[in-house]
Structure formats: structure tokens, C-alpha cells
Scaffold this motif. Structure first.
Motif, PDB file in Angstrom:
ATOM      1  N   HIS A 412       0.852  -1.194   0.000  1.00 37.22           N
ATOM      2  CA  HIS A 412       0.000   0.000   0.000  1.00 37.22           C
ATOM      3  C   HIS A 412       0.881   1.235   0.000  1.00 37.22           C
ATOM      4  O   HIS A 412       2.013   1.208   0.509  1.00 37.22           O
ATOM      5  N   SER A 424      -4.150   7.236  -3.034  1.00 37.69           N
ATOM      6  CA  SER A 424      -4.073   6.094  -2.123  1.00 37.69           C
ATOM      7  C   SER A 424      -4.329   4.841  -2.941  1.00 37.69           C
ATOM      8  O   SER A 424      -5.329   4.763  -3.666  1.00 37.69           O
ATOM      9  N   THR A 426      -3.732   0.322  -3.270  1.00 37.49           N
ATOM     10  CA  THR A 426      -3.409  -0.960  -2.645  1.00 37.49           C
ATOM     11  C   THR A 426      -3.144  -1.998  -3.726  1.00 37.49           C
ATOM     12  O   THR A 426      -4.005  -2.819  -4.056  1.00 37.49           O
ATOM     13  N   PRO A 474      -8.343   0.925  -0.571  1.00 39.36           N
ATOM     14  CA  PRO A 474      -7.785   2.214  -0.161  1.00 39.36           C
ATOM     15  C   PRO A 474      -8.891   3.153   0.313  1.00 39.36           C
ATOM     16  O   PRO A 474     -10.075   2.947   0.015  1.00 39.36           O
ATOM     17  N   GLY A 488      -4.448   3.235   4.210  1.00 38.64           N
ATOM     18  CA  GLY A 488      -4.726   1.872   3.810  1.00 38.64           C
ATOM     19  C   GLY A 488      -3.705   0.923   4.395  1.00 38.64           C
ATOM     20  O   GLY A 488      -2.762   1.333   5.084  1.00 38.64           O
ATOM     21  N   GLN A 495      -8.116  -5.688   6.291  1.00 39.91           N
ATOM     22  CA  GLN A 495      -7.840  -4.324   5.872  1.00 39.91           C
ATOM     23  C   GLN A 495      -8.849  -3.323   6.430  1.00 39.91           C
ATOM     24  O   GLN A 495      -8.474  -2.308   7.033  1.00 39.91           O
TER      25      GLN A 495
END
Length: 599
Positions: A412, A424, A426, A474, A488, A495
Motif C-alpha cells: 500500500h 491512495s 493498494t 484504499p 490503507g 484491511q
């Protein structure tokens, strides 16, 4: 007289400046992203450079054959956007085909678990439509590390060791890359992947053959990937190789070059939920992102401001609300291009007022999805049990089974530049342990299709062209209407548990980003895993050893099946924020890899 900082201890400082910040799960990738900012790149340029570097330096956590959701705020466009880089199931991926192969679940490894690789096309879209730099500028650092070597982290070495016999016995093309001299490379070895370097150098050469125009080069690179030599090598490997997977049998793949040629990532509006001063933005229900929003919709009915953030009261409420939200994930979520998902109802005050009444003083041991007429499916818990130690040990770090099965492996990053652009992302999938290396390319395919069900009436049932209900999630949050926070973590099903905890600590506890990441954390394993073999552990709550003993005792008294892990074992969060001219960032100390930088 004390001469040390009197502020609360954190493992590292919360980074603060006005120029820009980068936080990622590996220090090299953070440095690469920061270097892009220093060369007058924007956050989107830095994101692409960071992402390609992460493919090289964390190959046990992501790779070119994987997938990625991205959430951005571009100051020119003035709104949050989601870029869906989750590739769909191939045209040949039908339930009937998998049933004919004798399967009742999509395998957790191997070629049958592959969806269309989504990362490369996504980074090209981000660079083309949001960035400013030429392809060479953002791709060269990754090529350099793949060609010349980088220090191999301990978890990568340990992951290779776990699957070394699988490589030797069944996946010789992976052994050729990851077992040099037939040995597991030691931690801190300068490890290179020259075949991957050659792939990216060829793509770059093809791109630059289009001339000096930046956009023309990006389009030529896309063609090389999705229409020419990369797609052709993937097609050939899937058609000709029978590969051992977690079913214990060998299978050919169904991913074809035509699947890659027909797919491109797309930009979508995020799903958003208002929580006090904040508006939290996530992916749609083709990802698990809405479960964070559902947790907030449930939790806003409780007075969290008065609670100690490591108390049994706080943990109990968060976990019980998570159980309800994740139960709804299992029953209702799927690709909205294929199934109707009642997101408006799932986030409504009326629905969550009713659901909130299910949160009692003791832990629920049942999976309790809501009931919405005309939507959802019945959920049957797997009887297979969890695969070895994957259920709790090493949560947030790679846990790999004998045949390569894995859960929670991801990277991330979060980036904010001087102008206020935010990214952002992931990236995940295409882990070295997921599938054999395609020798001409130096990387393997992903296994996201394992998140499909092989039951036709399930919202997340397998179908050609359908996106699997990914765990990648994210986050972007606005405060008082202004883009404020991105964050994240890796961690599969955990998560949106760890992200929610960070958010609540920051909002209700007033912790800064680094304090919120450093704080003791936990996760529930109550609901079915998204990963093969889809096992659940009803009532199990895994907490870090730093959670107070009295809290553990009280949670146990309330009926939680508490497992106490190592002190620093939960999550790999990173975060960044913008407040006026200030840029802040923080990164997780767990695993000794993540780092934040900025000035």
C-alpha cells in the motif's frame, strides 16, 4: 531537567512539511516516490514510480500480474475518484468449466485463479490522464532494482523458503528465478530479477519507438502489454502448461490474450458515507470497501468519545459492528455490473438502527447478515477449516501454505504533493507464491479469482467478464468538505478492520497519524475468509500482546475467543493527510519495512 521531547512516544515521528509526503510499505519505494516529487513530478507521477518499485522490492506481496484499486483527488478535477484496476474473470472462466474440473472452489493458487492483470494498464491510465512525466522517468528506478539487485527483506526470504519445495517439484520456472543456485536467498541478499527487468526494458523501448510525444509513448507501452508480446506470452503459458495448485491437481489456465486486449481500467465515483465532520470515500461493492462505511453507520449510534481506545468496551463495540458489516459483505456484495447490490439500504440510518440492536453485551458466535427483500444469498460456512497457521499467526504479514496458498499479502502507499493532489492505492496479487513464473516475462499471474463463488445464485458468483469481490480497499476522507486523509493497509479481510481502527483513533481519540498506527490493534476472524479455502473461525478475536491484560480478560468474559499474538503483529498501515498548506504522513513499524518521507 529532561531534555527529551515530552510528547507521547511513537516508534517514529509523524512526518510533516509543506512540499509533499510519501508513505509506503517499503522504504525503497517511499524513496523512489519522493524522488519523483523532487524532480517536479506530481503525486500521480510519484504513485506510478512507487508502484513499479514495489513490484520489484516486495515480490512476495504484489507483482505485475496482479490488480489494484486506486482512490485519488486531483485538484484540477475537484472531486475524489476511484480507478478500478481490478481485472475481470476471463471469457473461459465459467462455473461449468470449473465444475468439470472437479472443483467446488476456485483454487487459491495456479492458473485457474488468474483474472486479467490490472496493474500495468491502471498505472498507464494514471500516468497518461493525471501525471506529467514520461514513462522512462517513472519506470527506470524499478528497472534498475530488478536488473542490479535490491536487499531482500526477511519476510520475502521466509516466503520463498516456505514454497521452495513447491518450486522445485512443480514450478521449475519459479525456482529458476527465486532459488538461485537451488538455494533460498538469504535476508539482505542483493536479489535481482533480470527477466522482469528485460520485460520492462522491452516495453520502454517499444514505447519510445513511438517518438517523443509522452501520450504516444504511453499508448505504445499499453499496446505492447495488452495486445502484443506480454499478452502473447501469458496466453501461450496458460494454454500449454498444466500447473499444480491448492486443489492438489494440475490445471491449465483459461486466461487468453483476447481477455487482456478487451479490458481497460475505468474511473468511477466512490461510494461515500458522512460521519460527523468527515465524508469517507471507498470503492463500490466490487470491493470490500463498503464494510468500513457500514461499520461507521453502526458505530455512530454509540458514544465513542467517552471510551478508552484499548478498553474492552471500545474493542467489543468495534468488533461486533464489524461482524455485522462483514456478514452483509458475504451476503450482498458483488460486481454491480452483474448483480444489484442494495448499497443505499446497507448504509441507511433505518437499516443500521435495526442492525445496531443486535450488538449486545456479549460476543456473537453467529454469522448474521441482514434481510433485504430481493437481494443477497444464503451463506454456508466452510467445513474445511483454516489452512494450517494462516488463521492467526503473522496476520498482516505473509502466511503461505505448502501449495502456495496465502492470505493477507499486499502492499500500500499514500502520496500527497505540494498542490494537494492525493493518491491512495493498494496494489496486490501476482505474488511470487501465487503461480509459476512465466519465463519470458519474469513474473507470475494473480489469483484474485479465488474470491468468486461457484454457486450460481451468489452475488459474487464466477462469471466471464465479472470483477471478483476483492479485499483491496484504499481510503480517502474529506473533513468539512475538504480532502483531508488517505490511508490503507495490506491484510486481506483485516484491511477494513485496521483502517477503521486507525480512523476511529484519529477522530475520537485525537491521536496523530503515527500514534494511530502505532496503537495496539486487533482483528476478528469470525466471518468467512475471502481466500481459499473460505474458512471462518466464529468468535475468534486476535489481539496484539500490547492490549492490556484486563481488557483481554474482560473480552474473554464477554464470550470472545481471544487469541493473543505478538506485541507488534497487527497490520501494515500507512497514512497521509493535508491540512491547509501542511502535509503529514506516517507508516507502520511492524515488519520493519514501511516508511514515510516528506518535507
Amino acid at each position: 531537567m529532561s531534555v527529551i521531547n515530552p510528547n507521547p512516544f511513537t516508534t517514529r515521528p509523524e512526518i510533516e512539511g509543506t512540499f509533499g509526503v510519501v508513505a509506503s510499505t517499503h522504504w525503497i519505494a517511499t524513496a523512489v516516490g519522493m524522488a519523483a516529487l523532487e524532480k517536479d513530478g506530481n503525486a500521480f507521477d510519484a504513485a506510478v514510480a512507487t508502484a513499479f518499485a514495489l513490484q520489484v522490492v516486495e515480490p512476495h506481496l504484489n507483482g505485475p500480474g496482479g490488480d489494484v484499486p486506486v482512490i485519488v483527488h486531483d485538484v484540477r478535477r475537484g472531486r475524489p475518484e476511484v480507478i478500478c484496476g481490478q481485472g475481470p474473470a476471463p471469457a473461459g472462466a465459467t462455473i461449468a468449466h470449473y465444475r468439470r474440473e472437479g472443483l467446488d472452489l476456485v483454487p487459491g493458487t495456479g492458473l485457474l485463479a488468474a483474472c486479467v492483470p490490472g496493474t500495468f494498464e491502471t498505472w498507464m491510465l494514471l500516468l497518461r490522464d493525471y501525471g506529467t512525466m514520461p514513462l522512462r522517468e517513472v519506470l527506470s528506478p524499478a528497472i534498475g532494482y530488478a536488473q542490479n539487485g535490491y536487499p531482500l527483506v526477511g519476510r520475502a526470504s521466509a516466503t520463498i523458503a516456505t514454497v521452495a519445495e513447491l518450486f522445485r517439484e512443480h514450478w521449475p520456472t519459479s525456482a529458476a528465478v527465486y532459488l538461485p543456485n537451488n538455494a533460498v536467498p538469504a535476508t539482505e541478499t542483493l536479489f535481482a530479477n533480470k527477466a522482469l527487468a528485460a520485460t520492462y526494458m522491452r516495453i520502454l523501448a517499444e514505447a519510445e519507438s513511438a517518438g517523443g510525444d509522452r501520450i504516444a509513448q504511453i499508448e505504445r507501452a499499453r499496446k505492447a502489454w495488452s495486445h502484443e508480446f506480454v499478452a502473447e506470452a501469458i496466453d501461450r503459458f496458460c494454454r500449454t502448461q498444466e500447473v499444480m495448485d491448492t486443489s492438489g491437481k494440475r490445471h491449465r489456465g483459461v486466461l487468453a490474450a483476447d481477455d487482456m486486449a478487451r479490458w481497460t481500467p475505468r474511473v468511477e465515483a466512490p461510494l461515500a458515507y458522512d460521519y460527523g465532520r468527515y465524508t469517507v470515500c471507498k470503492t463500490g461493492p466490487w470491493g470490500q470497501g463498503p464494510v468500513m462505511l457500514q461499520q461507521l453507520a453502526l458505530l455512530k449510534g454509540f458514544d465513542l468519545d467517552r471510551l478508552d481506545l484499548t478498553s474492552a468496551d471500545f474493542i467489543h463495540l468495534q468488533v461486533e459492528c464489524a461482524k455485522l458489516a462483514f456478514a452483509d459483505r458475504e451476503a450482498f456484495y458483488g460486481d454491480p455490473d452483474f448483480v444489484a447490490v442494495p448499497t443505499a439500504t446497507l448504509l441507511s440510518d433505518a437499516y443500521n438502527s435495526t442492525r445496531r440492536k443486535l450488538v449486545g453485551d456479549t460476543a456473537s458466535l453467529e454469522l448474521r447478515p441482514g434481510s433485504i427483500d430481493g437481494f443477497g444469498a444464503a451463506i454456508e460456512l466452510s467445513r474445511r477449516g483454516a489452512p494450517g497457521p494462516a488463521a492467526a499467526a503473522g496476520a498482516g504479514e505473509p502466511t503461505v501454505g505448502r501449495l502456495g496458498g496465502t492470505r493477507g499479502d499486499t502492499v500500500h502507499f499514500d502520496i500527497i504533493d505540494h498542490a494537494g493532489n492525493m493518491v491512495s492505492a493498494t496494489p496486490s496479487g501476482g505474488w511470487l507464491q501465487s503461480s509459476p513464473v512465466i519465463p519470458e516475462l519474469g513474473f507470475c499471474l494473480g489469483t484474485r479469482a479465488q474470491m468468486f463463488w461457484l454457486e450460481e445464485d451468489h452475488p459474487a458468483a464466477l462469471a466471464p467478464g465479472k470483477r471478483p469481490r476483492t479485499t483491496l480497499t484504499p481510503t480517502l476522507a474529506l473533513r468539512d468538505g475538504e480532502p483531508y486523509l488517505i490511508c490503507g493497509t495490506p491484510g486481506g479481510d483485516q484491511q477494513d478492520q485496521w483502517i477503521t481502527q486507525l480512523f476511529l483513533r484519529h477522530v475520537h481519540g485525537g491521536l496523530n497519524l503515527q500514534e494511530a498506527i502505532d496503537a495496539p490493534a486487533w482483528h476478528s476472524e469470525h466471518f468467512p475468509s475471502s481466500f481459499w479455502p473460505r474458512a471462518a473461525r466464529p468468535g475468534v478475536l486476535v489481539v496484539e500482546g500490547r492490549v492490556p491484560r484486563e481488557t483481554v480478560a474482560e473480552l474473554t468474559r464477554r464470550g470472545h475467543i481471544v487469541e493473543v499474538g505478538p506485541d507488534w503483529s497487527e497490520g501494515r498501515l500507512t497514512a497521509a493527510a493535508r491540512a491547509g498548506e501542511r502535509r503529514r504522513a506516517a507508516a507502520n513499524p511492524r515488519g520493519m519495512q514501511g516508511y514515510a518521507a516528506g518535507r
